[in-house]
Structures are given as C-alpha cells and as structure tokens.
Design an enzyme around this catalytic site. Structure first.
Site, PDB file in Angstrom:
ATOM      1  N   LYS A   1       0.856  -1.193   0.000  1.00  0.00           N
ATOM      2  CA  LYS A   1       0.000   0.000   0.000  1.00  0.00           C
ATOM      3  C   LYS A   1       0.888   1.238   0.000  1.00  0.00           C
ATOM      4  O   LYS A   1       1.505   1.582   1.001  1.00  0.00           O
ATOM      5  CB  LYS A   1      -0.920   0.040   1.219  1.00  0.00           C
ATOM      6  CG  LYS A   1      -2.033   1.076   0.979  1.00  0.00           C
ATOM      7  CD  LYS A   1      -2.633   1.645   2.218  1.00  0.00           C
ATOM      8  CE  LYS A   1      -1.885   2.774   2.834  1.00  0.00           C
ATOM      9  NZ  LYS A   1      -1.734   3.985   1.991  1.00  0.00           N
TER      10      LYS A   1
ATOM     11  N   VAL B   1       1.475   6.123  13.905  1.00  0.00           N
ATOM     12  CA  VAL B   1       0.814   5.064  13.130  1.00  0.00           C
ATOM     13  C   VAL B   1       1.540   3.726  13.315  1.00  0.00           C
ATOM     14  O   VAL B   1       0.899   2.675  13.362  1.00  0.00           O
ATOM     15  CB  VAL B   1       0.676   5.447  11.635  1.00  0.00           C
ATOM     16  CG1 VAL B   1       0.140   4.290  10.815  1.00  0.00           C
ATOM     17  CG2 VAL B   1      -0.246   6.655  11.478  1.00  0.00           C
TER      18      VAL B   1
ATOM     19  N   GLU C   1       9.850   1.243  10.656  1.00  0.00           N
ATOM     20  CA  GLU C   1      10.858   2.294  10.476  1.00  0.00           C
ATOM     21  C   GLU C   1      10.110   3.612  10.639  1.00  0.00           C
ATOM     22  O   GLU C   1       9.272   3.958   9.817  1.00  0.00           O
ATOM     23  CB  GLU C   1      11.505   2.152   9.092  1.00  0.00           C
ATOM     24  CG  GLU C   1      12.846   2.840   9.005  1.00  0.00           C
ATOM     25  CD  GLU C   1      12.729   4.235   8.431  1.00  0.00           C
ATOM     26  OE1 GLU C   1      12.624   5.190   9.237  1.00  0.00           O
ATOM     27  OE2 GLU C   1      12.742   4.365   7.204  1.00  0.00           O
TER      28      GLU C   1
ATOM     29  N   CYS D   1      13.441  10.973   7.064  1.00  0.00           N
ATOM     30  CA  CYS D   1      13.364  10.543   8.469  1.00  0.00           C
ATOM     31  C   CYS D   1      14.711  10.676   9.174  1.00  0.00           C
ATOM     32  O   CYS D   1      14.759  10.811  10.393  1.00  0.00           O
ATOM     33  CB  CYS D   1      12.829   9.129   8.576  1.00  0.00           C
ATOM     34  SG  CYS D   1      13.604   8.024   7.426  1.00  0.00           S
TER      35      CYS D   1
ATOM     36  N   GLU E   1       9.628  15.683  15.386  1.00  0.00           N
ATOM     37  CA  GLU E   1      10.051  15.558  13.993  1.00  0.00           C
ATOM     38  C   GLU E   1       9.221  16.533  13.147  1.00  0.00           C
ATOM     39  O   GLU E   1       7.992  16.449  13.103  1.00  0.00           O
ATOM     40  CB  GLU E   1       9.813  14.132  13.498  1.00  0.00           C
ATOM     41  CG  GLU E   1      10.255  13.937  12.069  1.00  0.00           C
ATOM     42  CD  GLU E   1      10.103  12.505  11.582  1.00  0.00           C
ATOM     43  OE1 GLU E   1       9.023  11.926  11.739  1.00  0.00           O
ATOM     44  OE2 GLU E   1      11.086  11.977  11.030  1.00  0.00           O
TER      45      GLU E   1
HETATM   46  O1  TXE Z   1       2.441   9.537   8.058  1.00  0.00           O
HETATM   47  P1  TXE Z   1       1.645   8.196   8.252  1.00  0.00           P
HETATM   48  P2  TXE Z   1       1.898  10.947   7.510  1.00  0.00           P
HETATM   49  C1  TXE Z   1       6.343  11.241   9.845  1.00  0.00           C
HETATM   50  C2  TXE Z   1       6.710  12.680   9.566  1.00  0.00           C
HETATM   51  C3  TXE Z   1       5.436  13.236   9.023  1.00  0.00           C
HETATM   52  C4  TXE Z   1       4.424  12.511   9.867  1.00  0.00           C
HETATM   53  C5  TXE Z   1       3.042  12.454   9.297  1.00  0.00           C
HETATM   54  O2  TXE Z   1       7.023  13.307  10.771  1.00  0.00           O
HETATM   55  O3  TXE Z   1       5.342  14.629   9.201  1.00  0.00           O
HETATM   56  O4  TXE Z   1       4.947  11.206  10.000  1.00  0.00           O
HETATM   57  O5  TXE Z   1       3.070  11.922   7.978  1.00  0.00           O
HETATM   58  C6  TXE Z   1      -0.299   4.672   6.221  1.00  0.00           C
HETATM   59  N1  TXE Z   1      -2.933   1.808   9.599  1.00  0.00           N
HETATM   60  N2  TXE Z   1       6.738  10.356   8.748  1.00  0.00           N
HETATM   61  O6  TXE Z   1       0.645  11.334   8.200  1.00  0.00           O
HETATM   62  O7  TXE Z   1       0.204   8.527   8.484  1.00  0.00           O
HETATM   63  C7  TXE Z   1      -0.405   5.827   5.243  1.00  0.00           C
HETATM   64  O8  TXE Z   1      -1.490   5.648   4.365  1.00  0.00           O
HETATM   65  C8  TXE Z   1      -2.066   1.424   8.640  1.00  0.00           C
HETATM   66  C9  TXE Z   1       8.033   9.754   8.865  1.00  0.00           C
HETATM   67  O9  TXE Z   1       1.819  10.868   6.055  1.00  0.00           O
HETATM   68  O10 TXE Z   1       2.381   7.408   9.249  1.00  0.00           O
HETATM   69  C10 TXE Z   1       0.955   5.779   4.583  1.00  0.00           C
HETATM   70  O11 TXE Z   1       0.954   4.758   3.591  1.00  0.00           O
HETATM   71  N3  TXE Z   1      -1.454   2.309   7.830  1.00  0.00           N
HETATM   72  C11 TXE Z   1       8.254   8.723   7.862  1.00  0.00           C
HETATM   73  C12 TXE Z   1       1.888   5.374   5.735  1.00  0.00           C
HETATM   74  O12 TXE Z   1       1.033   4.781   6.715  1.00  0.00           O
HETATM   75  C13 TXE Z   1      -1.699   3.614   7.995  1.00  0.00           C
HETATM   76  C14 TXE Z   1       7.634   8.843   6.544  1.00  0.00           C
HETATM   77  C15 TXE Z   1       2.634   6.558   6.383  1.00  0.00           C
HETATM   78  O13 TXE Z   1       1.707   7.507   6.790  1.00  0.00           O
HETATM   79  C16 TXE Z   1      -2.595   4.072   8.986  1.00  0.00           C
HETATM   80  C17 TXE Z   1       6.332   9.465   6.578  1.00  0.00           C
HETATM   81  C18 TXE Z   1      -3.236   3.101   9.809  1.00  0.00           C
HETATM   82  N4  TXE Z   1      -4.098   3.430  10.788  1.00  0.00           N
HETATM   83  C19 TXE Z   1       5.958  10.227   7.646  1.00  0.00           C
HETATM   84  N5  TXE Z   1      -2.639   5.418   8.932  1.00  0.00           N
HETATM   85  C20 TXE Z   1       9.585   8.056   7.815  1.00  0.00           C
HETATM   86  N6  TXE Z   1       9.904   7.258   8.816  1.00  0.00           N
HETATM   87  O14 TXE Z   1      10.318   8.189   6.852  1.00  0.00           O
HETATM   88  C21 TXE Z   1      -1.808   5.803   7.944  1.00  0.00           C
HETATM   89  N7  TXE Z   1      -1.243   4.712   7.357  1.00  0.00           N
END
Ligand code: TXE
Length: 500
Positions: A192, A249, A268, A302, A399
């Site tokens: 996904k 998440v 991660e 990240c 972050e």
């Molecule tokens: O992340 P999400 P978001 C951090 C970074 C950013 C913040 C928010 O600080 O500002 O997170 O970003 C899926 N069950 N990182 O809101 O929501 C979602 O669809 C299962 C750090 O975009 O964590 C996407 O595919 N999956 C990071 C993925 O999770 C779920 C990279 C990431 O989205 C879900 C991104 C649920 N309940 C954001 N809810 C890194 N480590 O590099 C969402 N998703």
C-alpha cells in the site's frame, strides 16, 4: 534563498501522461469494489492530476487472497533462486529503461527533484532490486553440530504473504527497498503506497508484470491508511507487516498485528537526528553538509540531521557561513535543474511545518533565515534556520519533516552526547570531527541505528538502516533486511538407525 519562477531550461522535459490509476491485483489493473476514487494532487500547484482507485478492506481481502494463492500454490516461492534472480534482474532493467517517466511521476506526485530522481533515486531503486536479485540464490541455512547422534540443520524459508505499508517521501526507494528482499526471499505481497504518492507504485506494478513476476506475487492497493492500511495490519492471512511512517501510526500497526494473528512487524519510524560539529573541522565544508543534512528532499527525510549541535569555538563563524550559503539555496519547480528544493508533499504537511515554525517563534527561538512560505503558488516553504533553541522546545523535540534547522551551541563531548541522546528517537546521527578518539567515543555513545562520521546521508545498499528507541526496529537495506522475510526451520534426524 532564491525563488525561481520558471525557466526555459526545463521546458523540454516531457511530463508523462498518467497511465495507471487502478489497483493492481492478481496481475491486472482493476477498479476498487466500491468504485470510489481519491484525488492525487500536484504539490507544485495544488491542482488535481489524477483520480486514483480507492482501495478499502474488501480490496485488500482480494489482494491478500491472490497473494495467498500465489504463495501456497504458485510458482514464485518454488522457483530456484537463480530463476527468481533472472526475473528480478529483468525488473531492474525495466526500471532503468523507464527512469525518466518514473522520475517525472515522483516529481508531479511528491514534489521531488526530477534531476535527483533521474540520476540518483530511480537508478538506486533499480540497483536495490539488483542487489537482492543477487541474494536470491544464496539463501541457505546451516549445518549444526548437535550434542547427540543427530544430524541437525536449518532451512531459511520465505515468511509468506507480506504487507508493505510505505510512505510518500521516497516513493521509489521505499517501494524497491521493501519489495526487493521480499521477492528474493520468495514471498508474495500486498503493497500500500501512501495516498499522497500512488503513481510510481502503480508503474512499478506494471513493470513487474512485464518482467515476468507471476500474477498474484506483487499486488498494489492504493488507498488511505485508516482503511486500506489498517486492513493490512489487522489481516488474519498476512504473515508479516513492514511499515515505514510516523511513530504514531507505527504503534497502531503493531497493536493491530497483535490483536489479529500476532504477525511479526518491522517498523521504520520518525527521527530527530543530531548533527554534531566539533571545533576542529573545516567550517566551510561542514556548513554545506549541515545544510544538506536538513534540507535534502525539502527536509522530508526521516534521518534529517535537523538538530545541529555546534561546538562553541566555531559557533559564530558557522552561523555566518550558514546564512551566506542558504542564500544560494534555490527553492522552485522540481523540474528546474537549478532548483535545490521543491514543494512539500501536500497541504497537510505544508501546514504542519508552518505550525512548527510558529511554535519555534512563540517559544522564544530566534529566526535566522526563512520562517514563512515562499512567495509562489504551491506548497513551497523557505529554508528556515532557528538559533537560541533550547532542548525542551517543540522544534528541538518533534520531527518536523520540513526544511527547518535548529542550531544549538555546546561546550564538551560529555555534554553533547547527553543532549544528542535526549530524544525519544534514535534513527541516525552525524559526527563531524578529525579527532579519532572523539569520533569513536561519540559514535559508540549515541543510541541510534545509523552513524555517519564526516559524512551525511551516506546510504548504501549494503548498509543496514533502521532505528533504536521510538524510531522503530528491524532493518531495511543490507543483507540484514532479507532476514525480515525469512524464517528459520530446524530439522533433526538420527544419524544411525537408532530408536528416538
Ligand atoms: O504519516 P503516516 P503521515 C512522519 C513525519 C510526518 C508525519 C506524518 O514526521 O510529518 O509522519 O506523515 C499509512 N494503519 N513520517 O501522516 O500517516 C499511510 O497511508 C495502517 C516519517 O503521512 O504514518 C501511509 O501509507 N497504515 C516517515 C503510511 O502509513 C496507515 C515517513 C505513512 O503515513 C494508517 C512518513 C493506519 N491506521 C511520515 N494510517 C519516515 N519514517 O520516513 C496511515 N497509514
């Protein structure tokens, strides 16, 4: 900072027509069962560029059914490693052949720099598939020296159906660094992609079919996290979930995995990495690296080294250089080859970053540069540097995932180790010094999964990558990442015909 308003230099770049907007299940592009679609938005303008099929639980069920059948009865796990390798190498070649289209898709979907995509990220995505293709025929267990008259050995078998939930900041690299080892191990999977950046994932699905990866092995379900993502983490027929995203998440994913079939997870997650500069370095060079450490990929990284600790002896000189250099950092259209920083991925992320900047101002940090949106249409933010940042301010703790640096002054090695470790995260750290004793002491004292000494973002396919503390667990890249997709089976049998 310079803002580009468009240049003829890149007007020749062909922005591709978007070809794939449906779910990829069992080797075919299909509509979602509900028929729902969601909008994909170009962060350069805020305009809708495509309507993408919105997969939900029922679609995830179909994709898992296809992956399960492909795992239980299909050829992929049963092929020899050499055969899997051959098909994966073809897949990698096809990625290389389509490098321009893939780089352009990530640019219009995620605001990523086209030039970097074309010359670094997409070639590196192809190499990632090649690296694990090379491992596919070298997966073996061991022969054990048993304590009795038994012949004992281990087999390393594919873990089964894998659910990959990936983020939007590196859509191509994340896709291939997860899919590559899982394919090599002989797993089947449902991916996904993030709702912000579905385009390249669907394109990779198309290429996987052309390469000869059998139907059902690699399925892509586009959709939202709370529906499609949650359906993956709670699915009873998925054997493993690999997640990259926010810590918040990540916790939900782990809870859902525990509450369903106790599938193992690897996470991660976020970071707040320290970039530590000691007095003995070349200030000019280190300033370039520090800027890159925070601003690369518009700070949506990240491992961004956004907590910059500078030893007091060079602090003032460093600030002068920083201001000088940030003026040459160009914000603008990601297709323009002269641009260093494109738009933030979407409106949410843009507003979230601006609200962190407001926190910084309110809590008493001093703004050295930037601090506001850049003056053009789309989700662009000026490179922002704060000084006088206290360790307990929001901008020093959370972050931000944007082009925002916090500069802090320190005196001693002991002090900086303590302050650098004073975070819930533990993803990466940079240590800039010519003193070997300091480099060794600090690298061993920082609780983080990746340490870069006199370099930053020195990624390599061979270098395992992942977090300590609330930055998660499990490793991507390197041969370690293969282990996530394998499980060990122990076999014992008598050496002689003795009754046991
Ligand atoms: O992340 P999400 P978001 C951090 C970074 C950013 C913040 C928010 O600080 O500002 O997170 O970003 C899926 N069950 N990182 O809101 O929501 C979602 O669809 C299962 C750090 O975009 O964590 C996407 O595919 N999956 C990071 C993925 O999770 C779920 C990279 C990431 O989205 C879900 C991104 C649920 N309940 C954001 N809810 C890194 N480590 O590099 C969402 N998703």
């Amino acid at each position: 900072m310079t803002v580009q308003n468009g240049s003829a230099e890149y007007s020749h770049i062909n922005i591709p027509k978007i070809k794939f907007t449906k779910l990829f299940i069992n080797g075919h592009f299909v509509d979602s069962i509900s028929g729902k679609r969601f909008e994909s938005v170009d962060p350069r303008s805020g305009e809708v560029i495509a309507d993408i099929a919105e997969g939900e639980k029922e679609d995830v069920d179909l994709a898992v059914k296809a992956a399960r059948e492909a795992f239980d009865n299909g050829p992929w796990p049963r092929l020899t490693g050499c055969e899997r390798r051959r098909i994966m190498l073809k897949f990698a070649d096809l990625i290389d052949e389509n490098v321009e289209e893939l780089a352009a898709l990530d640019a219009i979907d995620g605001g990523k720099l086209y030039k970097i995509g074309k010359t670094m990220e997409i070639p590196s995505a192809a190499e990632s598939i090649r690296y694990f293709a090379g491992a596919a025929d070298k997966i073996h267990g061991s022969t054990l020296k048993m304590s009795r008259e038994l012949h004992g050995y281990t087999l390393r078998e594919p873990i089964g159906v894998v659910g990959h939930i990936i983020p939007w900041n590196f859509p191509s690299l994340m896709f291939t660094m997860k899919v590559g080892p899982a394919l090599a191990a002989g797993c089947t999977m449902v991916v996904k992609p993030a709702e912000q950046t579905p385009l390249s994932a669907l394109y990779y699905a198309h290429l996987s079919k052309l390469a000869g990866i059998p139907d059902g092995v690699l399925n892509v379900v586009t959709g939202y996290g709370h529906t499609a993502g949650a359906a993956i983490s709670s699915h009873m027929d998925i054997d493993k979930v690999c997640f990259t995203g926010s810590t918040e998440v990540g916790r939900l994913v782990m809870q859902a995995a525990a509450a369903s079939n106790l599938k193992p997870v690897s996470l991660e997650l976020g970071g707040k990495s320290p970039f530590i500069i000691f007095d003995d370095v070349d200030v000019d060079k280190v300033t370039d690296l520090a800027l890159l450490g925070t601003l690369y990929n518009k700070g949506e990284v990240c491992v961004a080294g956004s907590r910059v600790f500078v030893q007091e002896g060079i602090y003032d000189k460093f600030l002068v250089k920083l201001v000088e250099k940030v003026k040459t950092w160009v914000v603008g259209d990601p297709f323009d080859p002269n641009v260093h920083q494109g738009p933030q991925v979407d409106k949410n992320q843009y507003e979230r970053i601006l609200s962190f900047i407001e926190h910084g101002k309110r809590e008493g940090a001093t703004l050295l540069t930037g601090g506001k949106p850049s003056d053009r249409k789309g989700y662009y933010i000026e490179p922002t540097i704060f000084i006088d940042v206290a360790d307990d301010m929001t901008i020093a703790k959370e972050e931000i995932f944007g082009p925002v640096m916090s500069v802090m002054k320190f005196k001693t090695v002991e002090e900086v180790i303590k302050r650098a470790n004073g975070t819930k995260y533990g993803l990466a750290a940079g240590i800039m010094t010519n003193d070997l004793n300091i480099a060794n002491t600090v690298s061993r004292s920082i609780r983080a999964g990746v340490i870069w000494i006199n370099c930053y973002f020195a990624f390599d396919r061979d270098l395992p990558y992942g977090g300590y503390k609330m930055s998660g667990f499990g490793r991507d890249m390197g041969m370690e990442s293969l282990d996530k997709y394998l499980q060990v089976k122990s076999v014992a049998m008598p050496i002689y015909d003795s009754p046991w």
